[in-house]
Design a protein around this motif. Structure first.
Motif, PDB file in Angstrom:
ATOM      1  N   CYS A  18       0.843  -1.196   0.000  1.00 21.39           N
ATOM      2  CA  CYS A  18       0.000   0.000   0.000  1.00 21.39           C
ATOM      3  C   CYS A  18       0.883   1.252   0.000  1.00 21.39           C
ATOM      4  O   CYS A  18       1.772   1.388   0.841  1.00 21.39           O
ATOM      5  CB  CYS A  18      -0.903  -0.002   1.231  1.00 21.39           C
ATOM      6  N   PRO A  19       0.647   2.195  -0.936  1.00 22.09           N
ATOM      7  CA  PRO A  19       1.454   3.413  -0.965  1.00 22.09           C
ATOM      8  C   PRO A  19       1.128   4.369   0.181  1.00 22.09           C
ATOM      9  O   PRO A  19       1.861   5.310   0.431  1.00 22.09           O
ATOM     10  CB  PRO A  19       1.098   4.043  -2.319  1.00 22.09           C
ATOM     11  N   VAL A  20       0.048   4.107   0.917  1.00 21.71           N
ATOM     12  CA  VAL A  20      -0.348   4.971   2.027  1.00 21.71           C
ATOM     13  C   VAL A  20       0.263   4.489   3.346  1.00 21.71           C
ATOM     14  O   VAL A  20       0.861   5.256   4.081  1.00 21.71           O
ATOM     15  CB  VAL A  20      -1.891   5.052   2.144  1.00 21.71           C
ATOM     16  N   CYS A  21       0.136   3.162   3.636  1.00 21.31           N
ATOM     17  CA  CYS A  21       0.577   2.668   4.950  1.00 21.31           C
ATOM     18  C   CYS A  21       1.604   1.533   4.886  1.00 21.31           C
ATOM     19  O   CYS A  21       2.142   1.140   5.905  1.00 21.31           O
ATOM     20  CB  CYS A  21      -0.625   2.217   5.771  1.00 21.31           C
ATOM     21  N   GLY A  22       1.841   0.966   3.698  1.00 21.58           N
ATOM     22  CA  GLY A  22       2.835  -0.096   3.557  1.00 21.58           C
ATOM     23  C   GLY A  22       2.300  -1.505   3.765  1.00 21.58           C
ATOM     24  O   GLY A  22       3.036  -2.475   3.607  1.00 21.58           O
ATOM     25  N   CYS A  23       1.029  -1.654   4.099  1.00 17.68           N
ATOM     26  CA  CYS A  23       0.414  -2.974   4.303  1.00 17.68           C
ATOM     27  C   CYS A  23       0.488  -3.791   3.007  1.00 17.68           C
ATOM     28  O   CYS A  23       0.471  -3.252   1.910  1.00 17.68           O
ATOM     29  CB  CYS A  23      -1.038  -2.778   4.732  1.00 17.68           C
ATOM     30  N   LYS A  34      -8.410  -2.788  -2.255  1.00 15.75           N
ATOM     31  CA  LYS A  34      -8.601  -1.979  -1.063  1.00 15.75           C
ATOM     32  C   LYS A  34      -7.695  -2.520   0.022  1.00 15.75           C
ATOM     33  O   LYS A  34      -7.705  -3.720   0.318  1.00 15.75           O
ATOM     34  CB  LYS A  34     -10.058  -2.048  -0.623  1.00 15.75           C
ATOM     35  N   CYS A  35      -6.898  -1.644   0.617  1.00 17.19           N
ATOM     36  CA  CYS A  35      -5.968  -2.040   1.669  1.00 17.19           C
ATOM     37  C   CYS A  35      -6.748  -2.551   2.879  1.00 17.19           C
ATOM     38  O   CYS A  35      -7.700  -1.910   3.332  1.00 17.19           O
ATOM     39  CB  CYS A  35      -5.089  -0.848   2.051  1.00 17.19           C
ATOM     40  N   CYS A  36      -6.353  -3.677   3.410  1.00 11.94           N
ATOM     41  CA  CYS A  36      -7.028  -4.254   4.578  1.00 11.94           C
ATOM     42  C   CYS A  36      -6.708  -3.498   5.859  1.00 11.94           C
ATOM     43  O   CYS A  36      -7.429  -3.621   6.844  1.00 11.94           O
ATOM     44  CB  CYS A  36      -6.644  -5.726   4.741  1.00 11.94           C
ATOM     45  N   ASP A  37      -5.648  -2.689   5.870  1.00  9.34           N
ATOM     46  CA  ASP A  37      -5.243  -1.980   7.080  1.00  9.34           C
ATOM     47  C   ASP A  37      -5.829  -0.570   7.143  1.00  9.34           C
ATOM     48  O   ASP A  37      -6.539  -0.232   8.076  1.00  9.34           O
ATOM     49  CB  ASP A  37      -3.717  -1.937   7.165  1.00  9.34           C
ATOM     50  N   CYS A  38      -5.557   0.265   6.134  1.00 13.32           N
ATOM     51  CA  CYS A  38      -6.002   1.668   6.180  1.00 13.32           C
ATOM     52  C   CYS A  38      -7.209   1.949   5.282  1.00 13.32           C
ATOM     53  O   CYS A  38      -7.691   3.070   5.236  1.00 13.32           O
ATOM     54  CB  CYS A  38      -4.856   2.606   5.820  1.00 13.32           C
ATOM     55  N   ALA A  39      -7.669   0.958   4.532  1.00 14.26           N
ATOM     56  CA  ALA A  39      -8.837   1.051   3.648  1.00 14.26           C
ATOM     57  C   ALA A  39      -8.625   1.963   2.435  1.00 14.26           C
ATOM     58  O   ALA A  39      -9.588   2.393   1.809  1.00 14.26           O
ATOM     59  CB  ALA A  39     -10.086   1.464   4.420  1.00 14.26           C
ATOM     60  N   ALA A  40      -7.365   2.261   2.081  1.00 18.89           N
ATOM     61  CA  ALA A  40      -7.107   3.029   0.859  1.00 18.89           C
ATOM     62  C   ALA A  40      -7.568   2.211  -0.341  1.00 18.89           C
ATOM     63  O   ALA A  40      -7.330   1.015  -0.412  1.00 18.89           O
ATOM     64  CB  ALA A  40      -5.617   3.338   0.733  1.00 18.89           C
ATOM     65  N   GLU A  41      -8.268   2.858  -1.258  1.00 14.60           N
ATOM     66  CA  GLU A  41      -8.733   2.204  -2.472  1.00 14.60           C
ATOM     67  C   GLU A  41      -7.779   2.554  -3.598  1.00 14.60           C
ATOM     68  O   GLU A  41      -7.528   3.722  -3.874  1.00 14.60           O
ATOM     69  CB  GLU A  41     -10.156   2.634  -2.793  1.00 14.60           C
ATOM     70  N   ILE A  42      -7.242   1.529  -4.236  1.00 15.97           N
ATOM     71  CA  ILE A  42      -6.212   1.701  -5.261  1.00 15.97           C
ATOM     72  C   ILE A  42      -6.674   1.040  -6.552  1.00 15.97           C
ATOM     73  O   ILE A  42      -7.192  -0.072  -6.541  1.00 15.97           O
ATOM     74  CB  ILE A  42      -4.882   1.023  -4.828  1.00 15.97           C
ATOM     75  N   ARG A  43      -6.491   1.721  -7.658  1.00 13.17           N
ATOM     76  CA  ARG A  43      -6.699   1.105  -8.974  1.00 13.17           C
ATOM     77  C   ARG A  43      -5.313   0.839  -9.545  1.00 13.17           C
ATOM     78  O   ARG A  43      -4.468   1.726  -9.587  1.00 13.17           O
ATOM     79  CB  ARG A  43      -7.479   2.018  -9.896  1.00 13.17           C
ATOM     80  N   VAL A  44      -5.080  -0.401  -9.963  1.00 13.28           N
ATOM     81  CA  VAL A  44      -3.793  -0.810 -10.508  1.00 13.28           C
ATOM     82  C   VAL A  44      -3.907  -0.838 -12.022  1.00 13.28           C
ATOM     83  O   VAL A  44      -4.674  -1.609 -12.577  1.00 13.28           O
ATOM     84  CB  VAL A  44      -3.372  -2.192  -9.974  1.00 13.28           C
ATOM     85  N   VAL A  54       0.886   1.774 -12.827  1.00 12.57           N
ATOM     86  CA  VAL A  54       0.498   3.053 -12.262  1.00 12.57           C
ATOM     87  C   VAL A  54      -0.509   2.751 -11.177  1.00 12.57           C
ATOM     88  O   VAL A  54      -1.461   1.997 -11.385  1.00 12.57           O
ATOM     89  CB  VAL A  54      -0.124   3.975 -13.341  1.00 12.57           C
ATOM     90  N   LEU A  55      -0.304   3.322  -9.995  1.00 12.18           N
ATOM     91  CA  LEU A  55      -1.239   3.162  -8.884  1.00 12.18           C
ATOM     92  C   LEU A  55      -2.038   4.452  -8.753  1.00 12.18           C
ATOM     93  O   LEU A  55      -1.471   5.525  -8.554  1.00 12.18           O
ATOM     94  CB  LEU A  55      -0.497   2.874  -7.581  1.00 12.18           C
ATOM     95  N   GLU A  56      -3.349   4.328  -8.883  1.00 10.32           N
ATOM     96  CA  GLU A  56      -4.232   5.489  -8.750  1.00 10.32           C
ATOM     97  C   GLU A  56      -4.947   5.353  -7.413  1.00 10.32           C
ATOM     98  O   GLU A  56      -5.758   4.452  -7.225  1.00 10.32           O
ATOM     99  CB  GLU A  56      -5.232   5.482  -9.912  1.00 10.32           C
ATOM    100  N   VAL A  57      -4.636   6.226  -6.470  1.00  8.94           N
ATOM    101  CA  VAL A  57      -5.275   6.184  -5.157  1.00  8.94           C
ATOM    102  C   VAL A  57      -6.617   6.884  -5.278  1.00  8.94           C
ATOM    103  O   VAL A  57      -6.682   8.066  -5.622  1.00  8.94           O
ATOM    104  CB  VAL A  57      -4.402   6.875  -4.079  1.00  8.94           C
ATOM    105  N   GLN A  58      -7.705   6.138  -4.989  1.00 12.52           N
ATOM    106  CA  GLN A  58      -9.050   6.685  -5.152  1.00 12.52           C
ATOM    107  C   GLN A  58      -9.639   7.151  -3.831  1.00 12.52           C
ATOM    108  O   GLN A  58     -10.544   7.933  -3.813  1.00 12.52           O
ATOM    109  CB  GLN A  58      -9.954   5.640  -5.803  1.00 12.52           C
ATOM    110  N   GLY A  59      -9.161   6.638  -2.734  1.00 12.19           N
ATOM    111  CA  GLY A  59      -9.687   7.046  -1.437  1.00 12.19           C
ATOM    112  C   GLY A  59      -8.852   6.448  -0.327  1.00 12.19           C
ATOM    113  O   GLY A  59      -8.217   5.422  -0.491  1.00 12.19           O
ATOM    114  N   ALA A  60      -8.823   7.119   0.799  1.00  9.46           N
ATOM    115  CA  ALA A  60      -8.054   6.628   1.941  1.00  9.46           C
ATOM    116  C   ALA A  60      -8.764   6.979   3.221  1.00  9.46           C
ATOM    117  O   ALA A  60      -9.533   7.891   3.285  1.00  9.46           O
ATOM    118  CB  ALA A  60      -6.646   7.207   1.937  1.00  9.46           C
TER     119      ALA A  60
END
Length: 60
Positions: A18-23, A34-44, A54-60
């Motif tokens: 995860c580019p937000v928390c590293g999970c 969707k990251c199981c730790d911080c719930a960031a939504e990523i489109r790969v 390319v990682l597109e972060v849609q929400g965190a």
């Protein structure tokens, strides 16, 4: 589906963190994860022709 996400379309497969928390644990729905730790939504977005993703972060 929950678990690890490995990008295999490039020269060397690697595990997505995860580019937000590293999970490294994800819930997957197609190319959206969707990251199981911080719930960031990523489109790969994979671009095998240019050997990149390319990682597109849609929400965190």
């Amino acid at each position: 589906m929950t678990g690890r996400f490995v990008v295999e379309s490039l020269h060397d497969p690697f595990e997505l963190a995860c580019p937000v928390c590293g999970c490294r644990s994800w819930e997957r729905d197609g190319s959206d994860v969707k990251c199981c730790d911080c719930a960031a939504e990523i489109r790969v977005l994979e671009d095998a022709a240019q050997c990149r993703i390319v990682l597109e972060v849609q929400g965190a």
